[in-house]
Scaffold this active site. Sequence first.
Site, PDB file in Angstrom:
ATOM      1  N   HIS A  99       0.819  -1.062  -0.174  1.00  0.00           N
ATOM      2  CA  HIS A  99      -0.077   0.073   0.157  1.00  0.00           C
ATOM      3  C   HIS A  99       0.974   1.302   0.073  1.00  0.00           C
ATOM      4  O   HIS A  99       0.395   2.219  -0.582  1.00  0.00           O
ATOM      5  CB  HIS A  99      -0.987   0.121   1.249  1.00  0.00           C
ATOM      6  CG  HIS A  99      -2.249  -0.969   0.980  1.00  0.00           C
ATOM      7  ND1 HIS A  99      -3.501  -0.456   0.980  1.00  0.00           N
ATOM      8  CD2 HIS A  99      -2.318  -2.272   0.555  1.00  0.00           C
ATOM      9  CE1 HIS A  99      -4.446  -1.239   0.573  1.00  0.00           C
ATOM     10  NE2 HIS A  99      -3.475  -2.413   0.425  1.00  0.00           N
ATOM     11  N   ASP A 100       2.154   1.223   0.484  1.00  0.00           N
ATOM     12  CA  ASP A 100       3.038   2.384   0.257  1.00  0.00           C
ATOM     13  C   ASP A 100       3.542   2.597  -1.034  1.00  0.00           C
ATOM     14  O   ASP A 100       3.491   3.638  -1.514  1.00  0.00           O
ATOM     15  CB  ASP A 100       4.052   2.263   1.517  1.00  0.00           C
ATOM     16  CG  ASP A 100       5.165   3.527   1.422  1.00  0.00           C
ATOM     17  OD1 ASP A 100       4.400   4.454   1.598  1.00  0.00           O
ATOM     18  OD2 ASP A 100       6.236   3.118   1.315  1.00  0.00           O
ATOM     19  N   VAL A 103       1.402   3.671  -4.165  1.00  0.00           N
ATOM     20  CA  VAL A 103       1.046   5.330  -4.085  1.00  0.00           C
ATOM     21  C   VAL A 103       2.222   6.023  -3.989  1.00  0.00           C
ATOM     22  O   VAL A 103       2.923   5.974  -2.791  1.00  0.00           O
ATOM     23  CB  VAL A 103       0.013   5.733  -2.805  1.00  0.00           C
ATOM     24  CG1 VAL A 103      -0.418   7.018  -3.019  1.00  0.00           C
ATOM     25  CG2 VAL A 103      -1.197   4.637  -2.967  1.00  0.00           C
ATOM     26  N   GLY A 105       5.229   5.609  -4.687  1.00  0.00           N
ATOM     27  CA  GLY A 105       6.381   4.976  -4.639  1.00  0.00           C
ATOM     28  C   GLY A 105       6.603   4.741  -3.350  1.00  0.00           C
ATOM     29  O   GLY A 105       5.848   4.984  -2.134  1.00  0.00           O
ATOM     30  N   ASP A 107       7.903   5.314  -0.502  1.00  0.00           N
ATOM     31  CA  ASP A 107       8.653   6.592   0.324  1.00  0.00           C
ATOM     32  C   ASP A 107       8.017   6.646   1.953  1.00  0.00           C
ATOM     33  O   ASP A 107       8.137   7.736   2.471  1.00  0.00           O
ATOM     34  CB  ASP A 107       8.295   7.722  -0.566  1.00  0.00           C
ATOM     35  CG  ASP A 107       6.746   8.235  -0.419  1.00  0.00           C
ATOM     36  OD1 ASP A 107       5.978   7.529  -0.165  1.00  0.00           O
ATOM     37  OD2 ASP A 107       6.528   9.326  -0.927  1.00  0.00           O
ATOM     38  N   GLU A 118      -2.725   9.699   3.604  1.00  0.00           N
ATOM     39  CA  GLU A 118      -3.107   8.157   2.811  1.00  0.00           C
ATOM     40  C   GLU A 118      -3.721   7.227   3.884  1.00  0.00           C
ATOM     41  O   GLU A 118      -4.253   6.429   3.709  1.00  0.00           O
ATOM     42  CB  GLU A 118      -1.729   7.641   2.194  1.00  0.00           C
ATOM     43  CG  GLU A 118      -1.293   8.449   1.070  1.00  0.00           C
ATOM     44  CD  GLU A 118       0.162   7.647   0.618  1.00  0.00           C
ATOM     45  OE1 GLU A 118       0.460   6.697   0.691  1.00  0.00           O
ATOM     46  OE2 GLU A 118       1.012   8.680   0.026  1.00  0.00           O
ATOM     47  N   HIS A 222      -0.193 -13.024  -1.418  1.00  0.00           N
ATOM     48  CA  HIS A 222      -1.469 -13.428  -0.665  1.00  0.00           C
ATOM     49  C   HIS A 222      -1.381 -15.005  -0.229  1.00  0.00           C
ATOM     50  O   HIS A 222      -2.415 -15.576   0.168  1.00  0.00           O
ATOM     51  CB  HIS A 222      -2.630 -13.553  -1.791  1.00  0.00           C
ATOM     52  CG  HIS A 222      -3.098 -12.122  -2.016  1.00  0.00           C
ATOM     53  ND1 HIS A 222      -3.792 -11.673  -2.860  1.00  0.00           N
ATOM     54  CD2 HIS A 222      -2.831 -10.935  -1.418  1.00  0.00           C
ATOM     55  CE1 HIS A 222      -3.880 -10.253  -2.954  1.00  0.00           C
ATOM     56  NE2 HIS A 222      -3.424  -9.994  -1.934  1.00  0.00           N
ATOM     57  N   THR A 223      -0.098 -15.495  -0.109  1.00  0.00           N
ATOM     58  CA  THR A 223      -0.101 -16.970   0.440  1.00  0.00           C
ATOM     59  C   THR A 223       0.109 -16.655   1.911  1.00  0.00           C
ATOM     60  O   THR A 223      -0.121 -17.598   2.704  1.00  0.00           O
ATOM     61  CB  THR A 223       1.175 -17.507   0.024  1.00  0.00           C
ATOM     62  OG1 THR A 223       1.371 -19.094   0.390  1.00  0.00           O
ATOM     63  CG2 THR A 223       2.498 -16.850   0.512  1.00  0.00           C
ATOM     64  N   ASP A 275      -5.085 -17.807   2.167  1.00  0.00           N
ATOM     65  CA  ASP A 275      -4.545 -19.073   1.984  1.00  0.00           C
ATOM     66  C   ASP A 275      -4.955 -20.051   2.931  1.00  0.00           C
ATOM     67  O   ASP A 275      -4.524 -20.026   4.143  1.00  0.00           O
ATOM     68  CB  ASP A 275      -3.009 -19.291   1.720  1.00  0.00           C
ATOM     69  CG  ASP A 275      -2.711 -20.848   1.490  1.00  0.00           C
ATOM     70  OD1 ASP A 275      -3.592 -21.390   1.500  1.00  0.00           O
ATOM     71  OD2 ASP A 275      -1.367 -20.817   1.480  1.00  0.00           O
TER      72      ASP A 275
END
EC number: 1.11.1.7
Length: 356
Positions: A99-100, A103, A105, A107, A118, A222-223, A275
């Site tokens: 998520h960082d 958006v 890059g 940073d 954010e 997502h594992t 999973d």
Amino acid sequence: MRICRTVFPSNLPINTTYSSTTSHFHFLLLLLMDPNLMKLLLSSFLALLLLSVPCSSQLSADFYSFSCPNAELLVRDTVRSASDFDPTIPGKLLRLFFHDCLVQGCDGSVLIQGNGTERSDPANKSLGAFFVVETAKRVLEVVCPGTVTCADILVLAARDAVELTGGPSVQVPLGRRDGLVSIAANVRPNMVDTTFSVDKLADRFASIGLSIDDLVVLSGAHTIGSSHCDTFGERFQQSSNGSWVPIDTTMDQGYAKQVAKRCSIGTSATTFDNDASTPMLFDNQYYINLLANQSLLHSDSVLVGDSRTISKVEEFAQSQDAFFTSWAESFSKLSTTGVKTGDEGEIRFACQSVNG
């Protein structure tokens, strides 16, 4: 300015030899007695200074080797301690990293608290493990004050989260600067939505310099981790009594019923493991589940039905080594997306707020 490396001039006079036993005093005498040697060393030193300037604006694996040599170890220990206390931490750290980077890059802008940041956007409300990054930063500020950025700490924490749950060891370049801007309005246009098609996913990844193969590889995150029921609610129908009924015929029906049962009796905060087979292990089970139509999110399930992605899914389902090798490459690529270096940004004193 960060000096990358100092080397002794290779073009010393061929009639002069220097050994490890030569004393500093004798070497100084040689300098005083040989003006040409003095001139050569001075010119070499000036050249090294000039050559070293660009290094301060570039990422490198040994960025903190002199300024904070134990930085990586301290971050790893912090992640390990937090994960021992709460096994869900690795999945949360990996999601926080994504998520960082998606958006503006990588940073550390997602870490900043406050209205309109954010972090305050609804898409980020369910993010967790901020305290792990903040704890590591506090430790590093004691050991190496004003040296290690929050952006680098987050990348290292996500990297370590993968390895601590059984995934590959990844060497990542360091030297990112912390961003000064964090705006909620930047989140939605740049975030990947769980309802996306392969086309939309590929476009989003391409916009930050990642390929469709990177998309398949990084979806393997997502594992581990879990998702709130409302993130895949479009694959079910909620009846008048609150029970969930599967309506997505692409899902394995036995699996769909397990998901529906849990979400039916839960609340808005209820989660389901991404999973269900090995939820605490970073392995290739995610891809095996995809082929069995047991993917939780629509944006995962579409990878099986597209000719551009199915071959990689099948390859990784058959070979965990292939997945791990590709993961190391794609993770490193994502971690360098839109980074700020050199004089850009800052080194925050605290991860949750900009300086000043």
